[in-house]
Design an enzyme around this catalytic site. Structure first.
Site, PDB file in Angstrom:
ATOM      1  N   CYS A   1       0.823  -1.214   0.000  1.00 52.71           N
ATOM      2  CA  CYS A   1       0.000   0.000   0.000  1.00 52.71           C
ATOM      3  C   CYS A   1       0.856   1.263   0.000  1.00 52.71           C
ATOM      4  CB  CYS A   1      -0.923  -0.004   1.212  1.00 52.71           C
ATOM      5  SG  CYS A   1      -1.975   1.458   1.302  1.00 52.71           S
TER       6      CYS A   1
ATOM      7  N   LYS B   1      -9.459  -9.841   6.096  1.00 50.62           N
ATOM      8  CA  LYS B   1      -9.388  -8.776   7.089  1.00 50.62           C
ATOM      9  C   LYS B   1      -9.881  -9.268   8.444  1.00 50.62           C
ATOM     10  CE  LYS B   1     -10.338  -5.464   3.421  1.00 50.62           C
ATOM     11  NZ  LYS B   1     -11.338  -4.558   2.813  1.00 50.62           N
TER      12      LYS B   1
ATOM     13  N   GLU C   1      -7.239   7.045   6.860  1.00 53.53           N
ATOM     14  CA  GLU C   1      -6.949   7.865   5.690  1.00 53.53           C
ATOM     15  C   GLU C   1      -5.571   8.506   5.836  1.00 53.53           C
ATOM     16  OE1 GLU C   1      -8.702   8.219   2.611  1.00 53.53           O
ATOM     17  OE2 GLU C   1      -9.597   6.453   3.529  1.00 53.53           O
ATOM     18  N   SER C   2      -4.718   8.248   4.849  1.00 55.65           N
ATOM     19  CA  SER C   2      -3.306   8.640   4.954  1.00 55.65           C
ATOM     20  C   SER C   2      -3.104  10.144   5.079  1.00 55.65           C
ATOM     21  CB  SER C   2      -2.528   8.113   3.752  1.00 55.65           C
ATOM     22  OG  SER C   2      -2.983   8.712   2.544  1.00 55.65           O
TER      23      SER C   2
END
Length: 229
Positions: A14, A41, A66-67
């Site tokens: 990712c 997951k 959220e990055s």
């Protein structure tokens, strides 16, 4: 303010996870990295990640997802600051962070292209974005000159894809883009960016691409067959 006891929930391929890892490394903030399998997951992950995506930053009992939000939180709470002090310049940097996310979307369309013609169209889309970057860059070595910023943390993982793509074929991404090439090279030498991905990343990405069943997958298989003869 400072933060401690951080856990970064991640996935090996990712690029958004890499952004957060780079910012953490630049700020020398200790953290634990916890990789998960996105194909299976675990329940605890779904409880902390409403969108079912990585990265997630666990801050004690709180989960931040959220990055971009994670990077902003880290810049608000830890030094050194990686965003510009000037509000207008800071907004400009945030705009180019979003631009980086758009390039990642184009990269996904590129490695998923179903046929050679579409692959070339998608390569041209990426090339157009790189030309826009060329026009936006200054003298370097980083996006904002001598200072490393979150925009650099965004593009380090973007350029890492091309370390693999460039071994498959020459798609003309870098022709006549001297500023982008220098920026890419400077980021590749940055320890925080080098350490943000596993040493196995190139092999993992190549295996991922081969499994896509796309035009690029076919090129990978053809190249492997040629090299083995």
């Amino acid at each position: 303010m400072s933060v401690a006891g951080l856990t970064l929930v991640s996935h090996a391929l990712c690029p958004y996870v890499q952004r957060a890892a780079i910012v953490l490394a630049e700020k020398e903030v200790p953290f634990e990295r916890r990789d998960i399998d996105l194909a299976r997951k675990p329940d605890w992950f779904l409880r902390v990640s409403p969108l079912g995506k990585t990265p997630v930053l666990l801050v004690g009992d709180e989960a931040i997802f959220e990055s971009a939000v994670i990077c902003e939180f880290l810049d608000d709470t830890t030094l050194p600051r990686l965003h510009p002090a000037n509000a207008l310049e800071r907004a400009r940097h945030r705009s180019w962070m979003e631009f980086g996310s758009n390039v990642l979307n184009l990269i996904g369309a590129f490695y998923n292209a179903p046929d050679e013609q579409t692959l070339q169209v998608r390569a041209a889309d990426i090339r157009e974005r790189l030309q826009q970057l060329e026009a936006a860059l200054g003298s370097g070595p980083f996006f904002a000159g001598a200072s490393f910023s979150i925009v650099d943390a965004v593009f380090g993982p973007v350029f890492r894809y091309f370390d693999v793509f460039d071994t498959i074929a020459d798609f003309g991404f870098w022709d006549d883009l001297p500023k982008v090439r220098r920026w890419r090279e400077a980021l590749a030498r940055r320890p925080s960016i080098q350490k943000a991905a596993s040493p196995l990343y190139p092999a993992l990405l190549m295996a991922f691409v081969v499994k896509r069943g796309s035009a690029l997958s076919a090129m990978c298989r053809e190249g492997a067959a040629t090299s083995s003869t």
